[in-house]
Design an enzyme around this catalytic site. Structure first.
Site, short mmCIF file in Angstrom:
data_model
loop_
_atom_site.label_atom_id
_atom_site.label_comp_id
_atom_site.label_asym_id
_atom_site.label_seq_id
_atom_site.Cartn_x
_atom_site.Cartn_y
_atom_site.Cartn_z
N GLY A 23 -13.69 -18.50 5.16
CA GLY A 23 -12.64 -19.49 5.07
C GLY A 23 -12.07 -19.71 3.69
O GLY A 23 -11.16 -20.52 3.51
N ASP A 25 -9.87 -19.17 0.45
CA ASP A 25 -8.63 -18.52 0.04
C ASP A 25 -8.35 -18.86 -1.42
O ASP A 25 -9.20 -19.44 -2.11
CB ASP A 25 -7.47 -18.90 0.97
CG ASP A 25 -7.18 -20.40 1.00
OD1 ASP A 25 -7.09 -21.02 -0.09
OD2 ASP A 25 -7.02 -20.96 2.10
N TYR A 33 -14.90 -26.41 7.86
CA TYR A 33 -14.00 -26.50 9.01
C TYR A 33 -14.37 -27.75 9.82
O TYR A 33 -15.52 -27.91 10.23
CB TYR A 33 -14.11 -25.25 9.86
CG TYR A 33 -13.32 -24.07 9.33
CD1 TYR A 33 -12.69 -24.10 8.09
CD2 TYR A 33 -13.19 -22.91 10.09
CE1 TYR A 33 -11.97 -23.03 7.61
CE2 TYR A 33 -12.45 -21.82 9.62
CZ TYR A 33 -11.85 -21.88 8.38
OH TYR A 33 -11.13 -20.81 7.91
N LYS A 216 -5.27 -9.40 8.41
CA LYS A 216 -4.69 -10.11 7.26
C LYS A 216 -5.66 -10.14 6.10
O LYS A 216 -6.87 -10.29 6.28
CB LYS A 216 -4.31 -11.53 7.68
CG LYS A 216 -3.47 -12.29 6.65
CD LYS A 216 -2.74 -13.46 7.29
CE LYS A 216 -3.65 -14.58 7.68
NZ LYS A 216 -2.91 -15.68 8.35
N LYS A 218 -6.36 -12.01 2.26
CA LYS A 218 -6.04 -13.10 1.36
C LYS A 218 -5.74 -12.57 -0.03
O LYS A 218 -6.49 -11.75 -0.58
CB LYS A 218 -7.21 -14.09 1.29
CG LYS A 218 -7.51 -14.80 2.61
CD LYS A 218 -6.40 -15.75 3.01
CE LYS A 218 -6.75 -16.51 4.27
NZ LYS A 218 -5.72 -17.51 4.63
N ASP A 247 -1.66 -13.08 2.64
CA ASP A 247 -1.56 -14.53 2.65
C ASP A 247 -1.96 -15.09 1.29
O ASP A 247 -3.12 -14.99 0.89
CB ASP A 247 -2.48 -15.09 3.74
CG ASP A 247 -2.35 -16.59 3.92
OD1 ASP A 247 -1.55 -17.22 3.21
OD2 ASP A 247 -3.04 -17.13 4.80
N ASN A 249 -1.55 -18.36 0.41
CA ASN A 249 -1.96 -19.76 0.53
C ASN A 249 -1.37 -20.65 -0.57
O ASN A 249 -2.05 -21.48 -1.15
CB ASN A 249 -3.48 -19.89 0.55
CG ASN A 249 -4.07 -19.39 1.86
OD1 ASN A 249 -4.53 -18.25 1.93
ND2 ASN A 249 -4.04 -20.21 2.90
N GLU A 273 2.65 -14.32 3.60
CA GLU A 273 2.48 -15.67 4.11
C GLU A 273 2.27 -16.68 2.99
O GLU A 273 1.53 -16.42 2.05
CB GLU A 273 1.27 -15.68 5.05
CG GLU A 273 0.97 -16.99 5.72
CD GLU A 273 -0.14 -16.84 6.76
OE1 GLU A 273 -0.81 -17.85 7.05
OE2 GLU A 273 -0.35 -15.72 7.27
N GLU A 300 1.78 -23.18 8.08
CA GLU A 300 0.43 -23.77 8.07
C GLU A 300 0.44 -25.17 7.46
O GLU A 300 -0.28 -26.05 7.92
CB GLU A 300 -0.50 -22.85 7.28
CG GLU A 300 -1.90 -23.37 7.08
CD GLU A 300 -2.77 -22.39 6.31
OE1 GLU A 300 -3.87 -22.79 5.89
OE2 GLU A 300 -2.35 -21.22 6.14
N ASP A 323 1.62 -25.14 13.79
CA ASP A 323 0.21 -25.35 14.13
C ASP A 323 0.10 -26.65 14.91
O ASP A 323 0.37 -27.74 14.38
CB ASP A 323 -0.61 -25.41 12.84
CG ASP A 323 -2.11 -25.46 13.09
OD1 ASP A 323 -2.51 -25.79 14.22
OD2 ASP A 323 -2.86 -25.18 12.15
N HIS A 350 -0.16 -20.65 13.28
CA HIS A 350 -1.34 -20.70 12.41
C HIS A 350 -2.47 -21.24 13.27
O HIS A 350 -2.34 -22.28 13.91
CB HIS A 350 -1.10 -21.64 11.23
CG HIS A 350 -2.35 -21.93 10.47
ND1 HIS A 350 -2.98 -23.15 10.52
CD2 HIS A 350 -3.10 -21.14 9.67
CE1 HIS A 350 -4.06 -23.12 9.77
NE2 HIS A 350 -4.16 -21.91 9.24
N GLY A 352 -6.09 -21.35 12.38
CA GLY A 352 -7.39 -21.82 11.93
C GLY A 352 -8.41 -21.32 12.93
O GLY A 352 -8.44 -20.13 13.27
N GLU A 377 -3.52 -15.30 15.83
CA GLU A 377 -4.57 -15.19 14.82
C GLU A 377 -5.96 -15.38 15.45
O GLU A 377 -6.15 -16.20 16.35
CB GLU A 377 -4.35 -16.23 13.74
CG GLU A 377 -5.22 -16.06 12.51
CD GLU A 377 -4.77 -16.94 11.36
OE1 GLU A 377 -5.23 -16.69 10.23
OE2 GLU A 377 -3.97 -17.87 11.58
#
Length: 415
Positions: A23, A25, A33, A216, A218, A247, A249, A273, A300, A323, A350, A352, A377
């Site tokens: 998780g 980035d 999460y 994908k 990061k 991505d 972020n 992204e 996102e 999302d 998006h 998650g 995703e």
């Protein structure tokens, strides 16, 4: 059709620590999460679960906001409630005191997301159908009655919304094949930011072996050379035929994004992204023009339908990553999907770890709105916490067949 009345509303602050590196980035370095959970208890055996997604800190604030907003739901019969959900949700979003904390973004809007998703879950459970089935069986008028189209009237009136559904009815039976065939997925878990080079290479090979044809990576490192080296490593593994997305972020300012997006586009990026700040409409517009025909994906951290309207009108995004656990739930997701459909833009939510909810919504988008079937995703880190985790086989999401939105959590159901 049975009558189901909401008797009690509960909230839960559900947090799930991840394994090292998962998780992570370029911006979010210590994710936990987490779900701000709305539970609707009823006069029948049905209980519903709605979720909004956070990364841990502040999750309890969303739960407190849920409690402040849901007093009006107790005593409501679900069919009657959903027949006027557009009005009810607008009143919640425009709470005369809590609106000051937004409007239509932040803690209060996340609370509305969780509440809305719980109501849609209960509606589907009361009818004993999966959420996707509930949605595709509703009339255009019934769907539009669930939407708050305030501030969209200049581009999407009630009449235009109904006509959008009617105009996409041709070909609907052919598009129903997606229920049998499933919906393609793409793997995000191959390339988390903190993973070592050898791990992303091994993960990319593993994803190919599992049937994924898109994945994908990061990016967003302080050292641009690191991003490009890792991107080249993954491209070498997956070959030219696989779709590869990058991505950032939101890590880059606009000049840096201009440079890096051009370099990544040379690696046949399917999209880039969140290249810069998610509120910078004109920055994304400028970037999209500069790197065309490479595509920008965004959503996102775009909090509501009004911001999406502006990005879409400005031609600042090509892939709309709305999302449903970030905006005001299923209903605002649908409104934004309709804006995208008007302009011929692709919707790739998006996710998650919310493939649980979005696996229903992409089916609705494809069948009822005529959206292109792209992919959804896949991030598997929390699947063991769900009562009915998404079934992904050979890179394909298989159609869920249990009633509701499949967001019930084991930790809550078993208490």
């Amino acid at each position: 059709m049975k009558m189901t009345t909401i008797k009690k509303v509960e909230t839960r602050d559900a947090r799930f620590p991840l394994k090292p590196g998962e998780g992570v980035d370029a911006v979010h370095s210590e994710p936990i999460y987490s779900y701000a959970v709305t539970r609707l208890l009823t006069d029948t055996n049905d209980a519903a679960t709605g979720i909004a997604f956070t990364l841990g800190g502040g999750n309890q604030l969303v739960c407190e906001a849920i409690e402040l907003l849901t007093d009006r739901l107790v005593g409501q019969e679900i069919e009657d409630l959903m027949s006027r959900w557009g009005t009810v949700s607008r009143e919640m979003a425009d709470h005369p005191q809590l609106r000051w904390l937004g409007p239509h973004k932040g803690v209060v809007h996340l609370a509305l997301s969780s509440i809305t998703n719980a109501c849609f879950d209960l509606w589907a459970k009361a009818r004993q159908v999966p959420l996707w089935k509930l949605l595709i069986d509703l009339s255009p008028e019934a769907i539009v009655d669930t939407l708050d189209l305030t501030y969209l009237e200049d581009v999407l009136s009630r009449e235009q919304a109904i006509e959008l559904f009617n105009s996409n009815r041709p070909g609907r039976e052919d598009r129903m094949e997606v229920v049998r065939d499933g919906y393609p997925g793409y793997d995000t878990s191959v390339g988390w930011f903190a993973y070592a080079d050898d791990l992303i290479v091994a993960n990319a090979k593993k994803a190919l072996d599992a049937g994924f044809t898109a994945m994908k990576l990061k990016v967003g490192s302080a050292d641009s050379a690191r991003d490009l080296r890792r991107a080249e490593l993954v491209r070498d593994v997956v070959g030219d035929s696989a779709r590869l997305m990058f991505d950032a972020n939101q890590a880059w300012n606009l000049p840096r994004a201009m440079d890096m997006c051009q370099n990544l586009a040379d690696l046949n990026a399917f999209w880039i992204e969140e290249p810069t700040h998610p509120d910078d409409v004109l920055g994304h517009q400028k970037l999209a023009k500069a790197i065309a025909p490479s595509a920008i994906a965004l959503g996102e951290h775009v909090p509501n339908r009004v911001m999406f309207k502006n990005f879409i009108q400005a031609n600042a995004m090509q892939f709309v990553q709305v999302d449903a656990v970030r905006v005001a739930g299923v209903s605002e997701f649908i409104a934004i999907s309709m804006l995208a459909r008007q302009k011929g833009l692709k919707v790739v939510p998006h996710v998650g770890d919310m493939g649980q909810l979005h696996q229903h919504l992409v089916l609705f988008n494809h069948i009822s709105l005529g959206h292109e079937r792209v992919f959804l995703e896949y991030i598997p880190h929390l699947r063991d916490h769900f009562v009915h985790p998404a079934h992904v086989e050979a890179g394909i999401y298989r159609t869920p067949d249990v009633p509701g939105a499949t967001c019930d959590l084991k930790e809550i159901e078993n208490t």
